[in-house]
Design a protein around this motif. Structure first.
Motif, short mmCIF file in Angstrom:
data_model
loop_
_atom_site.label_atom_id
_atom_site.label_comp_id
_atom_site.label_asym_id
_atom_site.label_seq_id
_atom_site.Cartn_x
_atom_site.Cartn_y
_atom_site.Cartn_z
N ASP A 98 77.55 -15.19 97.05
CA ASP A 98 78.51 -16.12 97.64
C ASP A 98 78.95 -17.15 96.59
N GLY A 99 79.28 -18.34 97.03
CA GLY A 99 79.81 -19.35 96.12
C GLY A 99 78.77 -20.25 95.48
N CYS A 100 77.49 -19.90 95.53
CA CYS A 100 76.44 -20.76 94.98
C CYS A 100 76.65 -21.03 93.49
N GLY A 101 76.96 -20.01 92.73
CA GLY A 101 77.10 -20.18 91.29
C GLY A 101 78.19 -21.18 90.93
N ALA A 102 79.33 -21.10 91.62
CA ALA A 102 80.43 -22.02 91.34
C ALA A 102 80.05 -23.45 91.73
N ILE A 103 79.33 -23.60 92.83
CA ILE A 103 78.90 -24.94 93.25
C ILE A 103 77.96 -25.54 92.21
N LEU A 104 77.04 -24.73 91.69
CA LEU A 104 76.11 -25.22 90.68
C LEU A 104 76.85 -25.64 89.42
N ASP A 105 77.81 -24.84 88.99
CA ASP A 105 78.59 -25.19 87.78
C ASP A 105 79.37 -26.48 87.99
N GLU A 106 79.87 -26.68 89.21
CA GLU A 106 80.61 -27.90 89.52
C GLU A 106 79.70 -29.12 89.37
N TYR A 107 78.48 -29.04 89.89
CA TYR A 107 77.55 -30.17 89.79
C TYR A 107 77.12 -30.40 88.35
N ALA A 108 76.92 -29.32 87.59
CA ALA A 108 76.51 -29.46 86.19
C ALA A 108 77.61 -30.11 85.36
N ALA A 109 78.87 -29.84 85.72
CA ALA A 109 79.99 -30.41 84.96
C ALA A 109 80.09 -31.91 85.12
N ARG A 110 79.62 -32.42 86.25
CA ARG A 110 79.76 -33.86 86.47
C ARG A 110 78.46 -34.65 86.38
N ASP A 111 77.34 -33.97 86.24
CA ASP A 111 76.07 -34.68 86.13
C ASP A 111 75.22 -34.00 85.05
N PRO A 112 74.99 -34.66 83.92
CA PRO A 112 74.26 -34.04 82.81
C PRO A 112 72.81 -33.74 83.14
N ARG A 113 72.30 -34.23 84.25
CA ARG A 113 70.91 -33.94 84.62
C ARG A 113 70.76 -32.55 85.22
N VAL A 114 71.87 -31.88 85.50
CA VAL A 114 71.82 -30.56 86.13
C VAL A 114 72.00 -29.48 85.07
N LYS A 115 71.03 -28.56 85.00
CA LYS A 115 71.11 -27.38 84.14
C LYS A 115 71.19 -26.16 85.06
N VAL A 116 72.07 -25.22 84.71
CA VAL A 116 72.27 -24.05 85.56
C VAL A 116 71.90 -22.78 84.80
N LEU A 117 71.13 -21.92 85.43
CA LEU A 117 70.83 -20.59 84.91
C LEU A 117 71.45 -19.57 85.84
N HIS A 118 72.25 -18.69 85.28
CA HIS A 118 72.84 -17.59 86.06
C HIS A 118 72.08 -16.31 85.69
#
Length: 738
Positions: free
Chosen positions: A43-63
């Protein structure tokens, strides 16, 4: 290096993911990083995670390139974590406000233990909230412990997300999640048994979402066979360390109980697979049975074959059904017997000297009924007072030699059939039939601010769970209603359009507050270790009908207590309806344990708490009308007044007619106390006007007035606001009736 690394595996949770991430990133304690693992979610989880990572440097995303499952997704996030502590958060759950600050504080207090276990509450899709039923296990000790020292810690739900783990402890032991359905089991047991220092936090830090369709473990599937392999991993871990062999009997029993629980649930295993599941469980049970141990309880079923298991289960089920049928028959027979007994008693004459008392739904000798009872014992000892209590535990709280009956008992039916007088601050049960000649005295519970009774018909949210017509039918039994002022008189007669007479007596429970000196309340201060020279601020908020569970943290209690200063003590008293819910676990219990605040929610006598305080901070609680009798400063904290008034309704604008200064934010509240304005001339003037409007009959003689007028039939003693303040008339000062 951050304090916390929050690892969030994500798979098909796009509807809940934003709420989860916001609950972490919006924490007041911001020294954290989020390792979000997209487990190849379709679903859209990956895009949501990338959105949060783009605006908050504390978020790291692994796909992840492929879906690996919950346990291995957590493993994928761990090498990227740099924090002191690991927290594994499922992506449909949420952290509560202030959770990480509380966890960080407890970690510092206990010198960085290997594991800290915190509390949680289940939140249901229909709006309900239920705290962990074993929350008492988390009642914190001063230091840390091992599982061997407090084995009850292992009785908690064996999940990964109600703990934080010191990262170097996890790395040193090489802990990791295996693949499978029950991956938390071979993580939690090894971690908890290996930890040299465990700490607990008695605070709800996580909301565990209960989805309408249940979680993955509630589905019907052969995947439940995975539980056997996971326990094999646990047994192998223990066998590899002789120091852990002592746990073999415990784990042997735990495995048997866990598997039998899965087997007993009708929706877990396909019907054709249950025999195989039983045989594999029984084989494991035999293989890992420690020498010299005997199966106990349900696990004894594993020592026979599947056929014997079914027979025993069916026999047990039949026995339970027979027991339920017998209980229904006993209940019906008992009801018939009680009706017959009531009919017999109702043909006997009323006892003119018998007064039946109850308070707060039979919770003991409390409030106005208690004040009337004590006054009657002095003024009219010829009257026989009997209390109705809900159970023997409540009866144990009554003073010695107090006559009582248990609700619904045969003695209850007898005294309620023959009593000439009934004194209560809420309604009697619907089954109680009022006999001609009996007098019902409704003391009420103070002066109302928020809508009650029939006025709730215009507030559908506020009357959720209330049957207003039934409430009014019960109120039809009232003969007299006690009031503290004309405002209360008008409100009660509007909210309860029934055939009762308002009596301008004052509130009996407030007699002790009239003219009370500074020496009153010393016992409360001594009992709670409050220095005599401290200024005591009482914070007493009311419930919110528009908030799930009724509790809303409108004030940061820890910050407020700190801002008040070292020579102040903050005492908190929650609304009685919140005393046994999740509100205490939201942080109050932990703050009280640490000595930051005093929790007075369970104090049976509200007057004693008020007498021990120097000022009251409240929002819209009717306690302000009682406290005004003390003539001590009151502050109304009205930061959500418009919302409260729109949802519940109020009989007056308390911000326009306040008993003291009004604040609309916590900084404003703090400034009021720092400046000393909370007790200035304006505060005194507002309080005087408030008392004149709403406390005009509170002169310290209310209980005496009720006894003489309503129980003995004497002329009404005069009332008057001019008597406030005056000498309090206690039970020891009342004169006996001739």
């Amino acid at each position: 290096m951050p304090r916390f690394s929050v690892i969030v595996p994500c798979f098909k949770v796009q509807g809940f993911l934003r709420e989860c991430l916001d609950s972490v990133l919006g924490q007041s304690f911001g020294d954290l990083e989020v390792i979000a693992v997209d487990d190849r979610s379709p679903d859209g989880c990956g895009a949501i995670l990338d959105e949060y990572a783009a605006r908050d440097p504390r978020v790291k995303v692994l796909h992840l390139p492929e879906n690996v499952g919950l346990g291995r997704a957590r493993n994928a996030g761990m090498p990227h974590a740099t924090g002191d502590y690991l927290l594994f958060l499922d992506s449909d759950d949420t952290l509560t406000p202030g959770a990480l600050a509380a966890v960080a504080g407890r970690l510092a207090e206990t010198a960085d233990p290997d594991v800290l276990v915190f509390d949680y509450a289940r939140t249901y899709w229909w709006g309900g909230t239920r705290r962990n039923v074993l929350a008492q296990v988390l009642a914190a000790e001063d230091g840390t412990f091992t599982a061997a020292e407090r084995p009850e810690i292992l009785d908690l739900l064996m999940v990964v997300w109600n703990k934080v783990y010191r990262r170097d402890f996890v790395t040193r032991h090489g802990f990791a999640f295996p693949p499978g359905y029950y991956e938390d089991t071979p993580w939690t047991f090894p971690v908890m048994l290996s930890a040299g220092r465990i700490a607990t936090l008695d605070q709800i830090c996580l909301h565990y979402r209960q989805r309408r369709q249940g979680n993955i473990l509630s589905t019907t599937s052969r995947k439940h066979f995975d539980v056997h392999e996971q326990y094999e991993r646990v047994f192998a871990f223990v066998e590899g360390d002789p120091e852990l062999w002592r746990w073999r009997p415990y784990l042997h029993r735990k495995m048997g109980e866990h598997c039998l629980d899965i087997l007993a649930k009708p929706d877990r295993l396909p019907p054709g697979d249950k025999a195989e599941f039983f045989r594999r469980t029984a084989e494991m049970f035999r293989t890992h049975k420690p020498e010299g141990t005997r199966a106990k309880g349900e696990t004894r079923l594993l020592e026979g074959g599947y056929g014997a298991y079914l027979l025993r289960r069916r026999a047990a089920q039949a026995g339970r059904e027979a027991g339920r049928r017998a209980a229904r028959l006993r209940t019906a027979a008992g009801a018939r017997a009680r009706r017959g007994w009531s009919a017999v008693q109702s043909r006997r004459p009323l006892d003119p000297g018998l007064v039946v008392y109850s308070a707060s739904s039979h919770r003991g000798m409390l409030g106005d009924p208690a004040a009337v009872y004590r006054a009657a014992k002095v003024i009219a000892p010829q009257l026989r007072g009997v209390w109705v209590v809900r159970d023997e535990e409540t009866a144990a709280t009554l003073p010695p030699d107090t006559e009582y009956v248990l609700l619904g008992s045969r003695r209850y039916l007898e005294v309620t059939a023959r009593a000439a007088f009934f004194v209560n601050d809420v309604n009697w049960p619907g089954a109680l039939a009022k006999r001609p000649g009996a007098t019902h005295i409704q003391t009420h519970q103070g002066t109302p601010l928020k809508y009650l009774g029939a006025d709730l018909l215009d507030r559908p949210g506020a009357r959720l769970g209330f049957d207003v017509p039934r409430m009014l039918r019960r109120a039809d039994r009232w003969d007299y209603g006690l009031v503290a002022g004309r405002h209360a008189e008008l409100v009660w007669e509007r909210a309860f359009p029934c055939h009762f007479t308002s009596v301008r007596t004052g509130s009996p429970r407030n007699d002790v507050l009239v003219g009370a000196g500074a020496s009153r309340g010393r016992e409360f201060r001594r009992r709670h270790g409050i220095p005599e020279d401290h200024t005591v601020v009482l914070y007493a908020p009311t419930r919110r009908d528009h908030v799930r569970g009724g509790h809303a943290d409108r004030i940061d209690l820890a910050a407020f207590a700190a801002d008040l200063g070292e020579d102040h003590t903050l005492v908190v008293r929650l609304h009685p309806s919140l005393a046994n819910g999740p509100a205490r676990g939201a942080g109050l219990s932990e703050l009280a344990r640490r000595g930051v605040v005093v929790d007075a929610t369970d104090e049976p006598d509200a007057a004693e708490v008020m007498l021990a305080s120097d000022a009251l901070v409240t929002d819209y609680s009717s306690i302000m009308f009682d406290y005004a009798v003390l003539d001590r400063p009151i502050v109304v904290h009205a930061d959500d007044w418009d919302t409260f008034r729109a949802s519940r309704g109020a009989y007056l604008d308390i911000t326009a007619q306040p008993p003291g200064h009004v604040t609309y934010s916590q900084p404003e509240l703090v400034r009021l106390f720092e400046s000393g304005a909370w007790r200035d001339r304006e505060s005194a003037a507002l309080r005087a006007g408030f008392r004149a409007r709403f406390c005009e009959f509170e002169d310290g003689r209310a209980a005496e007035r009720v006894v003489r007028t309503l129980l003995l039939g004497e002329a009404m003693p005069a009332t008057g606001a001019a008597r406030i303040p005056g000498p309090a008339v206690g039970a020891d000062q009342l004169t006996r009736s001739s």
